[in-house]
Design an enzyme around this catalytic site. Structure first.
Site, PDB file in Angstrom:
ATOM      1  N   PHE A   1      15.593  10.942  16.787  1.00  0.00           N
ATOM      2  CA  PHE A   1      16.179  11.900  15.700  1.00  0.00           C
ATOM      3  C   PHE A   1      14.748  11.982  14.805  1.00  0.00           C
ATOM      4  O   PHE A   1      14.537  10.901  14.344  1.00  0.00           O
ATOM      5  CB  PHE A   1      17.455  11.531  15.156  1.00  0.00           C
TER       6      PHE A   1
ATOM      7  N   ASP B   1       7.867   6.958  13.054  1.00  0.00           N
ATOM      8  CA  ASP B   1       8.657   7.588  12.316  1.00  0.00           C
ATOM      9  C   ASP B   1       9.388   6.408  11.726  1.00  0.00           C
ATOM     10  O   ASP B   1      10.351   6.028  12.139  1.00  0.00           O
ATOM     11  CB  ASP B   1       9.482   8.470  13.067  1.00  0.00           C
TER      12      ASP B   1
ATOM     13  N   LYS C   1      13.347   9.298   3.044  1.00  0.00           N
ATOM     14  CA  LYS C   1      14.813   8.940   2.566  1.00  0.00           C
ATOM     15  C   LYS C   1      14.567   8.067   1.104  1.00  0.00           C
ATOM     16  O   LYS C   1      14.882   8.546   0.075  1.00  0.00           O
ATOM     17  CB  LYS C   1      15.511   8.015   3.625  1.00  0.00           C
TER      18      LYS C   1
HETATM   19  C1  LIG Z   1      14.076   8.737  11.877  1.00  0.00           C
HETATM   20  C2  LIG Z   1      14.262   9.866  11.181  1.00  0.00           C
HETATM   21  N1  LIG Z   1      13.311  10.777  10.919  1.00  0.00           N
HETATM   22  C3  LIG Z   1      13.358  11.797  10.256  1.00  0.00           C
HETATM   23  C4  LIG Z   1      14.638  12.230   9.358  1.00  0.00           C
HETATM   24  C5  LIG Z   1      14.557  13.569   8.897  1.00  0.00           C
HETATM   25  O1  LIG Z   1      14.526  13.202   7.414  1.00  0.00           O
HETATM   26  P1  LIG Z   1      15.051  14.442   6.502  1.00  0.00           P
HETATM   27  O2  LIG Z   1      16.558  14.384   6.499  1.00  0.00           O
HETATM   28  O3  LIG Z   1      14.697  14.102   5.229  1.00  0.00           O
HETATM   29  O4  LIG Z   1      14.457  15.747   6.749  1.00  0.00           O
HETATM   30  C6  LIG Z   1      15.473  11.383   9.794  1.00  0.00           C
HETATM   31  C7  LIG Z   1      16.809  11.629   8.928  1.00  0.00           C
HETATM   32  O5  LIG Z   1      17.770  11.094   9.155  1.00  0.00           O
HETATM   33  C8  LIG Z   1      15.432  10.185  10.245  1.00  0.00           C
HETATM   34  O6  LIG Z   1      16.362   9.331  10.477  1.00  0.00           O
END
Ligand SMILES: Cc1ncc(COP(=O)(O)O)c(C=O)c1O
Length: 386
Positions: free
Chosen positions: A75, A160, A189
């Site tokens: 994700f 990520d 976040k």
């Molecule tokens: C690992 C990861 N990358 C990217 C995102 C996307 O972040 P945002 O919700 O700030 O767009 C999330 C959101 O849950 C995430 O858990």
């Protein structure tokens, strides 16, 4: 934190739309790079998914390649580039076609990764050091060997850390658990302590310089609100608090305590299969029971909707104990806990007691939890008919 934000507002600067080079952005970038000294530049965004989009563009511009490799169950956000790296069909269906040249490989599978990279057409391998969906922790050698494969085939490794970063796993970056130094690290976040939307791409200078390589390309990527003063000040205040209150260390210590408690529950309760985690990112996995009475109820629930059982734990945890947890993905039997980094021992006592109570209840058939199960099955059936 609030005082910091008030100070920024009281300064009456054009602090949201950035027309210039922001001093606060420079200071926050410097502070963040202190945690990843092998990286040199920071590009700020307004969210996690925007950080992923920037990383995809940077990787393509830097390598001159188009391919991206990502993992099953991944994700990375829900805008088009990030969605193209989503390892779960439920998010993708209805929005296709997505970005071309994106290849999925199994997480933790180095042979599959090598097969994908061997074409030498892959700009980046984008990976969560610990997968949020399911709380999947890689084998100890995985990320290090993945980096070596990336080097071998000229691919950039993008970590990520939107969910795992900023102390969540008991280290500032989860990659530190395995001494891995990626080419890009993505944060979002918690970067502003939850006050202002923000994200960041920490990257190597040569990559950054390939993107912003001439004056007329200075605005080749960016957005109106990127690196705004409020977000930058919130980021700096967050780091101050994290350091002053030793929150990364707290995450490591409290996480170890909670994990041990959940692992002990796996021994006491037949529905609990295992617990895994790093720091304050913990997954408690449930599975089919052995005793006949429980088995019948479990099977009924599974037939209605796979993964529904976890809702029987999540709902009373919130309703009766004010503890917010989450099922760690669709059709998943793992409940995820990502408690605040300021969690105390008293909070841990409360959490452990609440889990023990709710899980013990789930072993009573008939009982309140399975009546809730019956209601959920009826709702699921109605949804299917509807
Ligand atoms: C690992 C990861 N990358 C990217 C995102 C996307 O972040 P945002 O919700 O700030 O767009 C999330 C959101 O849950 C995430 O858990």
């Amino acid at each position: 934190m609030r005082d910091t934000l008030k100070q920024v507002l009281d300064a009456e600067l054009p602090n949201l739309v950035q027309m210039d080079v922001s001093a606060l952005a420079g200071v926050l970038a410097e502070r963040l790079l202190g945690y990843a000294p092998y990286l040199d530049k920071v590009f700020f965004t307004n969210s996690g998914t925007e950080a992923v989009e920037a990383a995809l563009k940077f990787a393509r511009a830097a390598t001159g390649r188009t391919g991206i490799v990502y993992c099953d169950h991944a994700f990375h956000g829900l805008t088009y580039g990030a969605l193209s790296l989503n390892g779960d069909k439920i998010f993708r269906n209805g929005f296709e076609p997505l970005l071309p040249d994106c290849t999925e490989v199994a997480f933790n599978d180095l042979a599959a990764l090598e097969r994908a990279l061997a074409s030498r057409k892959i700009a980046a391998f984008v990976v969560e050091p610990i997968q949020g969906k399911g709380v999947i922790i890689p084998d100890d050698g995985y990320l290090g060997d993945a980096l070596a494969l990336c080097r071998k085939y000229g691919t950039l490794l993008v970590a990520d850390e939107v969910q795992t970063g900023m102390g969540r796993t008991g280290r500032f970056l989860a990659c530190e658990h395995w001494n891995v130094e990626p080419d890009m690290v993505l944060l979002a976040k918690p970067l502003s302590g939850g006050h202002v939307p923000v994200g960041a791409v920490l990257t190597r200078k040569w990559i950054f310089d390939k993107v912003f390589d001439r004056m007329d390309r200075a605005v080749i990527h960016g957005s109106t609100f990127g690196k705004n003063d409020l977000a930058m000040a919130a980021g700096l205040a967050t780091l101050e608090v994290m350091e002053a209150e030793r929150l990364v260390q707290n995450a490591a210590v409290k996480g170890e305590r909670l994990l041990a408690a959940f692992q002990a529950m796996a021994g006491r309760h037949e529905l609990v299969k295992s617990a895994r985690g790093k720091g304050l990112m913990i997954g408690v996995e449930f599975g089919p029971p052995k005793s006949l009475a429980l088995k019948a109820s479990w099977n009924l629930l599974e037939t209605a909707n796979s993964g529904l059982f976890c809702q029987l734990i999540v709902i009373p945890l919130l309703k009766d104990h004010c503890i917010l947890t989450q099922v760690a993905g669709h059709g998943n039997h793992t409940i995820k806990l990502i408690p605040p980094l300021i969690i105390t021992d008293a909070d841990c006592d409360w959490t452990e007691r609440a889990f023990d109570d709710v899980i013990a209840d789930a072993h009573r058939v008939p009982g309140a939890i399975w009546s809730l199960g019956k209601t959920l099955i009826e709702n699921a059936a109605r949804a299917k008919v509807g």
